[in-house]
Design an enzyme around this catalytic site. Structure first.
Site, PDB file in Angstrom:
ATOM      1  N   ASP A  82       0.830  -1.201   0.000  1.00 39.54           N
ATOM      2  CA  ASP A  82       0.000   0.000   0.000  1.00 39.54           C
ATOM      3  C   ASP A  82       0.875   1.266   0.000  1.00 39.54           C
ATOM      4  OD1 ASP A  82      -2.393   1.486   0.299  1.00 39.54           O
ATOM      5  OD2 ASP A  82      -2.234   1.438   2.489  1.00 39.54           O
ATOM      6  N   GLY A 179      -7.062   8.011   8.708  1.00 40.65           N
ATOM      7  CA  GLY A 179      -7.177   8.262  10.152  1.00 40.65           C
ATOM      8  C   GLY A 179      -8.634   8.491  10.511  1.00 40.65           C
TER       9      GLY A 179
HETATM   10  P1  13P Z   1      -7.758   4.406   7.504  1.00 38.66           P
HETATM   11  O1  13P Z   1      -6.592   4.338   8.421  1.00 38.66           O
HETATM   12  O2  13P Z   1      -8.494   5.687   7.613  1.00 38.66           O
HETATM   13  O3  13P Z   1      -8.659   3.234   7.608  1.00 38.66           O
HETATM   14  O4  13P Z   1      -7.186   4.422   6.010  1.00 38.66           O
HETATM   15  C1  13P Z   1      -6.524   3.297   5.546  1.00 38.66           C
HETATM   16  C2  13P Z   1      -5.981   3.493   4.195  1.00 38.66           C
HETATM   17  O5  13P Z   1      -6.562   4.161   3.368  1.00 38.66           O
HETATM   18  C3  13P Z   1      -4.723   2.829   3.871  1.00 38.66           C
HETATM   19  O6  13P Z   1      -4.232   3.191   2.636  1.00 38.66           O
END
Ligand code: 13P
Length: 278
Positions: A82, A179
Site C-alpha cells: 500500500d 485516520g
Molecule cells: P484508515 O486508516 O483511515 O482506515 O485508512 C486506511 C488506508 O486508506 C490505507 O491506505
C-alpha cells in the site's frame, strides 16, 4: 483459492457488485486474524501494508509472512503493497511475492503523476502484479504524520490518468481521509458517480475507518470495489487488549490481538457485502 492477483478479486467484486476490504496489518497476529475472518466468512481478502509502516514492521519480515499466510488460506487472498513511494521498496515487495502494489505519486502534478506511474506499471508488469495508483488527494496521511487537505479528484483527470497509465485500479479522493474523521465524513457521491461513468477500471476508497455502513453501500453502488481499512483495526486491537488487561500470561494477550483483528475485519466484511462470495 490461495494467493491471487488483486485484479482477479476486484473483477469478481465488479461482476457481482460488492466491495472487498483491504486490511492493513502490522504483525503476525493481525495477519492470522485477517485470514481467520476471511475463512470464517468465506470472503475474499486483500492483506496490505504501507511503505510508511515498514519502520515498525520491516518488509523482509512481514512480507514473507503475509505471502505465506495467503498461500495457505482457503479463500482467495491478494497481498498488496500500500502507498508505495519508492521503486526500491516496490521492487522488494514484488520480489517477496506481493501480488499487487499501489504506487502513490498523487502529490505530483498530473503529467508527472502519469509519467512516474507508467514506470511502476512497467516494473510490476514484469512480475504479473496488479497496480493501483491515485489521483486527487485523500486527506490526512497514512501514519498520521501530516494532515494533508482533501483535493477532490477531477473526473476528466481521472479518465485521462486511467487510460494513459493502464493501471488496474484507481484510488480517488471524494472527501475521504486517512485516520479518524474529525466530523461526519462528507463524501461526494455525485463526483464518484461521474468518475465511475467515465473510468472502466475498479475504483478504490482509502480512509475506510469511520465511514458509515450507509456510505459504504452507496460507494459500492457507484463503483468502489476496494476499501482500505487501517486505523479502525489498530484502534480496535488497542481497545480490546486494554479492556482485557492485565493479562497473567503472554499468550492470552496474543490471542486477544488475533480476536480483535478478526472481529473488526468481520464487521467490515459484512458492511462491504463480501461475505459468502467464495
Ligand atoms: P484508515 O486508516 O483511515 O482506515 O485508512 C486506511 C488506508 O486508506 C490505507 O491506505
Amino acid at each position: 483459492m490461495t494467493l491471487v492477483k488483486m485484479k482477479e478479486i476486484l473483477a469478481h467484486a465488479e461482476e457481482n457488485n460488492y466491495g472487498v476490504g483491504a486490511f492493513s496489518v502490522a504483525n503476525m497476529e493481525m495477519v492470522i486474524g485477517a485470514v481467520r475472518a476471511a475463512e470464517e466468512l468465506r470472503s475474499p481478502l486483500i492483506l496490505q501494508i504501507a511503505e510508511v509502516r515498514l519502520k515498525h514492521s520491516p518488509l523482509h519480515l512481514i512480507g514473507p509472512l503475509m505471502v505465506a499466510a495467503a498461500k495457505k488460506a482457503n479463500v482467495p487472498v491478494a497481498v498488496h503493497f500500500d502507498h508505495g513511494l519508492t521503486a526500491g521498496k516496490i521492487r522488494e515487495a514484488l520480489e517477496i511475492g506481493f501480488s499487487s502494489i499501489m504506487y502513490d505519486s498523487s502529490h505530483h502534478p498530473l503529467e508527472k503523476n502519469i509519467a512516474e506511474t507508467k514506470k511502476m506499471v512497467k516494473l510490476a508488469c514484469g512480475y504479473g502484479a496488479t497496480v493501483e495508483a491515485e489521483i486527487g488527494q485523500v486527506g490526512g496521511s497514512e501514519d498520521g504524520s501530516v494532515d494533508m487537505e482533501i483535493l477532490l479528484t477531477s473526473t476528466e483527470e481521472a479518465k485521462r490518468f486511467a487510460l494513459e497509465t493502464e493501471i488496474d485500479a484507481l484510488a480517488i479522493a471524494i472527501g475521504n481521509a486517512h485516520g479518524m474523521y474529525k466530523g461526519k465524513p462528507q463524501l461526494r457521491m455525485d463526483r464518484l458517480s461521474e468518475i465511475n461513468d467515465v473510468v472502466s477500471i475498479p475504483l478504490v476508497l482509502h480512509g475506510g475507518s469511520g465511514i458509515s455502513e450507509e456510505d459504504f453501500r452507496a460507494c459500492i453502488k457507484y463503483g468502489i470495489r476496494k476499501i482500505n481499512v487501517a486505523t479502525a483495526t489498530f484502534n480496535h486491537v488497542v481497545q480490546m487488549v486494554n479492556g482485557q488487561a492485565p493479562f497473567n500470561q503472554y499468550f492470552s494477550y496474543h490471542e486477544s490481538v488475533i480476536e480483535a483483528a478478526t472481529e473488526n475485519i468481520k464487521r467490515h466484511m459484512h458492511m462491504f457485502e463480501s461475505v459468502g462470495r467464495v
